[in-house]
Design an enzyme around this catalytic site. Structure first.
Site, mmCIF file in Angstrom:
data_model
loop_
_atom_site.group_PDB
_atom_site.id
_atom_site.type_symbol
_atom_site.label_atom_id
_atom_site.label_comp_id
_atom_site.label_asym_id
_atom_site.label_seq_id
_atom_site.Cartn_x
_atom_site.Cartn_y
_atom_site.Cartn_z
ATOM 1 N N CYS A 152 7.328 22.171 17.123
ATOM 2 C CA CYS A 152 6.980 22.181 15.573
ATOM 3 C C CYS A 152 5.305 21.847 15.272
ATOM 4 O O CYS A 152 5.062 21.193 15.688
ATOM 5 C CB CYS A 152 7.980 20.758 14.924
ATOM 6 S SG CYS A 152 7.976 20.630 13.200
ATOM 7 N N CYS B 67 13.075 22.254 11.660
ATOM 8 C CA CYS B 67 13.160 21.662 12.433
ATOM 9 C C CYS B 67 14.155 20.198 12.227
ATOM 10 O O CYS B 67 13.664 19.399 11.347
ATOM 11 C CB CYS B 67 11.198 20.615 12.589
ATOM 12 S SG CYS B 67 11.511 19.300 13.826
ATOM 13 N N CYS C 263 11.263 16.645 11.179
ATOM 14 C CA CYS C 263 10.511 16.675 9.974
ATOM 15 C C CYS C 263 11.043 17.274 8.989
ATOM 16 O O CYS C 263 10.752 17.433 8.264
ATOM 17 C CB CYS C 263 8.895 16.586 10.057
ATOM 18 S SG CYS C 263 8.743 18.138 10.535
ATOM 19 N N CYS D 75 14.593 33.898 14.087
ATOM 20 C CA CYS D 75 13.005 34.578 13.655
ATOM 21 C C CYS D 75 12.500 33.761 13.115
ATOM 22 O O CYS D 75 12.554 33.089 11.588
ATOM 23 C CB CYS D 75 13.819 35.656 12.513
ATOM 24 S SG CYS D 75 12.196 36.742 11.617
HETATM 25 ZN ZN LIG Z 1 8.624 19.223 12.887
#
Ligand SMILES: [Zn+2]
Length: 164
Positions: free
Chosen positions: A79, A127, A130, A150
């Site tokens: 991320c 994610c 976060c 995607c």
């Molecule tokens: Zn994150």
């Protein structure tokens, strides 16, 4: 997210279409508290403009714009917001869409919600740690999962494996 939820509640027809997923609580999950929480101004300081627009504003990068489309080394895609490893190079494939695509995420890496930006509901991927928006998952991927994650390349950081 709040605005979109309010909009959804007002849009009866859309809510009906989304019914099944709504009942399963995917939208509720998206509204839950994330482990990493920052204010918009903190995110703006930490992220580039392009990263902020995708991760925090749910925008979509221009197809073909990410150098990660061509990334073929072994490693992990983490991320860009909080460094949590999200996808392995083992599941990356060329979907010819112009966005980095994967057949599966790493374990305990992502969350999903139902996205009503377009007329038909789509499954939004973010994610787990976060809440940063990553992209969408579609059911037209190759084996073994048949799924196509995607993902906006700008939402990811590539970390090459030590032996790469
Ligand atoms: Zn994150």
């Amino acid at each position: 997210m709040l605005n979109r939820r309010l909009l959804l509640m007002g849009a009866g027809a859309t809510a009906l279409i989304a019914g099944a997923r709504w009942m399963q609580g995917e939208d509720v999950q998206a509204a839950t508290t994330f482990e990493v929480q920052k204010t918009d101004s903190d995110w703006r300081r930490q992220l580039t403009k392009a990263q902020f627009e995708v991760l925090r504003l749910h925008r979509t990068e221009i197809p073909g714009s990410s150098p990660l489309n061509q990334e073929k080394r072994k490693g992990v895609f983490a991320c860009a917001g909080c460094d949590l490893p999200l996808f392995s190079s083992e599941t990356k494939y060329d979907s010819r869409t112009g966005w980095p695509s994967y057949t599966a995420p790493l374990a305990d890496a992502i969350g999903t919600s139902t996205d009503h930006v377009l007329l038909l509901p789509r499954t939004e991927v973010h994610c787990r740690r976060c809440g940063g928006h990553l992209g969408h998952v579609f059911e037209d991927g190759p084996p073994p999962t048949g799924l196509r994650y995607c993902i906006n390349g700008v939402a990811l950081k590539f970390i090459p494996a030590d032996d790469a």
